[in-house]
Design an enzyme around this catalytic site. Structure first.
Site, PDB file in Angstrom:
ATOM      1  N   GLN A  99      -5.064  -8.352  -0.435  1.00 21.82           N
ATOM      2  CA  GLN A  99      -4.579  -7.118  -1.065  1.00 21.82           C
ATOM      3  C   GLN A  99      -4.799  -7.189  -2.572  1.00 21.82           C
ATOM      4  O   GLN A  99      -4.534  -6.225  -3.275  1.00 21.82           O
ATOM      5  CB  GLN A  99      -3.081  -6.946  -0.778  1.00 21.82           C
ATOM      6  CG  GLN A  99      -2.773  -6.827   0.699  1.00 21.82           C
ATOM      7  CD  GLN A  99      -1.290  -7.009   0.976  1.00 21.82           C
ATOM      8  OE1 GLN A  99      -0.509  -6.070   0.926  1.00 21.82           O
ATOM      9  NE2 GLN A  99      -0.888  -8.230   1.261  1.00 21.82           N
ATOM     10  N   HIS A 119      -7.454  -3.368  -1.048  1.00 21.83           N
ATOM     11  CA  HIS A 119      -6.938  -2.381  -2.004  1.00 21.83           C
ATOM     12  C   HIS A 119      -7.860  -2.176  -3.194  1.00 21.83           C
ATOM     13  O   HIS A 119      -7.432  -1.715  -4.236  1.00 21.83           O
ATOM     14  CB  HIS A 119      -5.533  -2.796  -2.462  1.00 21.83           C
ATOM     15  CG  HIS A 119      -4.517  -2.715  -1.358  1.00 21.83           C
ATOM     16  ND1 HIS A 119      -3.285  -3.323  -1.412  1.00 21.83           N
ATOM     17  CD2 HIS A 119      -4.568  -2.081  -0.156  1.00 21.83           C
ATOM     18  CE1 HIS A 119      -2.623  -3.070  -0.273  1.00 21.83           C
ATOM     19  NE2 HIS A 119      -3.384  -2.340   0.491  1.00 21.83           N
TER      20      HIS A 119
HETATM   21  P1  NAD Z   1       4.251  -8.247  -3.581  1.00 22.47           P
HETATM   22  O1  NAD Z   1       4.373  -8.258  -5.069  1.00 22.47           O
HETATM   23  O2  NAD Z   1       4.831  -7.131  -2.808  1.00 22.47           O
HETATM   24  O3  NAD Z   1       4.865  -9.605  -2.995  1.00 22.47           O
HETATM   25  C1  NAD Z   1       4.562 -10.856  -3.543  1.00 22.47           C
HETATM   26  C2  NAD Z   1       4.999 -11.905  -2.554  1.00 22.47           C
HETATM   27  O4  NAD Z   1       4.552 -13.172  -3.025  1.00 22.47           O
HETATM   28  C3  NAD Z   1       6.508 -12.000  -2.372  1.00 22.47           C
HETATM   29  O5  NAD Z   1       6.789 -12.067  -0.987  1.00 22.47           O
HETATM   30  C4  NAD Z   1       6.886 -13.305  -3.070  1.00 22.47           C
HETATM   31  O6  NAD Z   1       7.979 -13.944  -2.441  1.00 22.47           O
HETATM   32  C5  NAD Z   1       5.613 -14.103  -2.913  1.00 22.47           C
HETATM   33  N1  NAD Z   1       5.369 -15.112  -3.968  1.00 22.47           N
HETATM   34  C6  NAD Z   1       5.588 -14.992  -5.299  1.00 22.47           C
HETATM   35  N2  NAD Z   1       5.156 -16.084  -5.954  1.00 22.47           N
HETATM   36  C7  NAD Z   1       4.623 -16.900  -5.015  1.00 22.47           C
HETATM   37  C8  NAD Z   1       3.994 -18.172  -5.075  1.00 22.47           C
HETATM   38  N3  NAD Z   1       3.817 -18.824  -6.231  1.00 22.47           N
HETATM   39  N4  NAD Z   1       3.575 -18.736  -3.914  1.00 22.47           N
HETATM   40  C9  NAD Z   1       3.766 -18.097  -2.713  1.00 22.47           C
HETATM   41  N5  NAD Z   1       4.351 -16.891  -2.609  1.00 22.47           N
HETATM   42  C10 NAD Z   1       4.762 -16.289  -3.746  1.00 22.47           C
HETATM   43  O7  NAD Z   1       2.704  -8.406  -3.283  1.00 22.47           O
HETATM   44  P2  NAD Z   1       1.847  -7.819  -2.131  1.00 22.47           P
HETATM   45  O8  NAD Z   1       2.467  -8.075  -0.807  1.00 22.47           O
HETATM   46  O9  NAD Z   1       0.449  -8.260  -2.401  1.00 22.47           O
HETATM   47  O10 NAD Z   1       2.000  -6.248  -2.463  1.00 22.47           O
HETATM   48  C11 NAD Z   1       1.139  -5.474  -2.408  1.00 22.47           C
HETATM   49  C12 NAD Z   1       0.427  -4.864  -3.660  1.00 22.47           C
HETATM   50  O11 NAD Z   1       0.449  -5.548  -4.877  1.00 22.47           O
HETATM   51  C13 NAD Z   1      -0.992  -4.895  -3.242  1.00 22.47           C
HETATM   52  O12 NAD Z   1      -1.379  -3.561  -3.103  1.00 22.47           O
HETATM   53  C14 NAD Z   1      -1.770  -5.527  -4.365  1.00 22.47           C
HETATM   54  O13 NAD Z   1      -2.959  -4.781  -4.595  1.00 22.47           O
HETATM   55  C15 NAD Z   1      -0.866  -5.408  -5.515  1.00 22.47           C
HETATM   56  N6  NAD Z   1      -0.962  -6.447  -6.562  1.00 22.47           N
HETATM   57  C16 NAD Z   1      -2.064  -7.225  -6.714  1.00 22.47           C
HETATM   58  C17 NAD Z   1      -2.087  -8.214  -7.698  1.00 22.47           C
HETATM   59  C18 NAD Z   1      -3.334  -9.052  -7.855  1.00 22.47           C
HETATM   60  O14 NAD Z   1      -4.420  -8.565  -7.581  1.00 22.47           O
HETATM   61  N7  NAD Z   1      -3.222 -10.312  -8.266  1.00 22.47           N
HETATM   62  C19 NAD Z   1      -0.983  -8.393  -8.527  1.00 22.47           C
HETATM   63  C20 NAD Z   1       0.129  -7.549  -8.357  1.00 22.47           C
HETATM   64  C21 NAD Z   1       0.132  -6.599  -7.349  1.00 22.47           C
END
Ligand code: NAD
Ligand code: ZN
Length: 241
Positions: A99, A119
């Protein structure tokens, strides 16, 4: 916990069609904020998602939205893959469904053809009109708000916004991969965003073993076979060491 890791390692070693499914938590330790963590760095704690990641928000204030994405692009441009991206990236037989809109799995060694960005990607903009024009973006020095050279509509980041359907048959490709999977490694996703999260149930229904790596309990608990509580960088690296 060591025994559970060992069990998960064995399942991974014996998988014939392994697939990873990742979310923002995979990149959190690379310094890219997640959306839904319960900490003050989480993006939605500071901003209104409806304003920044929706068609309505873009229509209301396109330069605010473009500037916010360009700030995120610069953060991503400076980010390095962490040990989890690198451990997954070198598994050439794996398919990665993510995602995430960063390219840190690719930076960790994954073949871009094996990474499905459900996404979209921060590395491109596309026309907000109907013409289909798209161009790559230098995320370290992204262009500001501008109009499509083909039809004059504003250009927008090539990412899926709230309420939008996923583009280019990407979700259908992801379904076909999880239907074939005998193991799904779910890393760092709250599994609250649909339809992406439904891939976990589809994999499970088709017989895949579901291994979850997350710092917290997640919504996937019904489908989960093995839950590994821990940071992605340490836990995923341990699964392949
Ligand atoms: P989310 O933010 O909803 O959830 C993040 C999850 O990661 C949580 O369950 C949390 O407990 C867990 N987490 C946090 N730190 C962690 C670690 N160090 N190790 C393991 N687990 C950890 O993210 P999602 O489910 O990807 O939500 C979806 C939306 O967020 C997507 O549409 C995505 O495109 C977008 N998004 C993407 C990025 C990116 O590209 N890096 C960043 C922020 C959001
Ligand atoms: Zn256009």
């Amino acid at each position: 916990m060591d025994q559970v890791i060992e069990l998960a390692r064995q399942r991974i070693a014996h998988a014939t069609h392994p697939v990873s499914f990742s979310g923002a938590g995979l990149s959190a330790e690379s310094g890219i904020a997640t959306f839904r963590d319960k900490n003050e760095d989480a993006l939605w704690a500071k901003f209104d998602p409806a304003q920044l990641a929706s068609q309505e928000g873009f229509n209301a204030d396109p330069s605010l939205v473009m500037n916010w994405y360009n700030q995120r692009r610069k953060i991503v441009a400076a980010a390095k893959p962490n040990a989890a991206h690198m451990a997954l990236g070198v598994q050439s037989e794996w398919v990665h469904i993510t995602q995430n809109v960063d390219h840190l799995l690719e930076a960790g060694g994954a073949d871009p053809d094996n990474v499905l960005h459900l996404h979209g990607s921060l590395y491109a903009d596309h026309c907000n009109g109907e013409c289909g024009y798209r161009e790559n973006v230098d995320i370290a020095d992204p262009p500001g708000l501008r109009n499509c050279p083909d039809c004059g509509a504003p250009m927008r980041p090539s990412v899926a916004w709230f309420g939008e359907s996923l583009s280019n048959g990407i979700f259908e490709r992801a379904i076909s991969e999880v239907e074939k999977a005998d193991l799904l490694l779910v890393v760092g996703t709250s599994a609250m965003v649909v339809p992406a999260a439904s891939l976990i149930g589809i994999a499970k229904q088709n017989g895949a073993e579901i291994i979850v790596v997350n710092t917290q309990a997640t919504e996937t608990h019904d489908a989960t076979d093995i839950h590994l509580t821990g940071k992605a960088s340490e836990t995923v690296a341990a699964l392949f060491s």
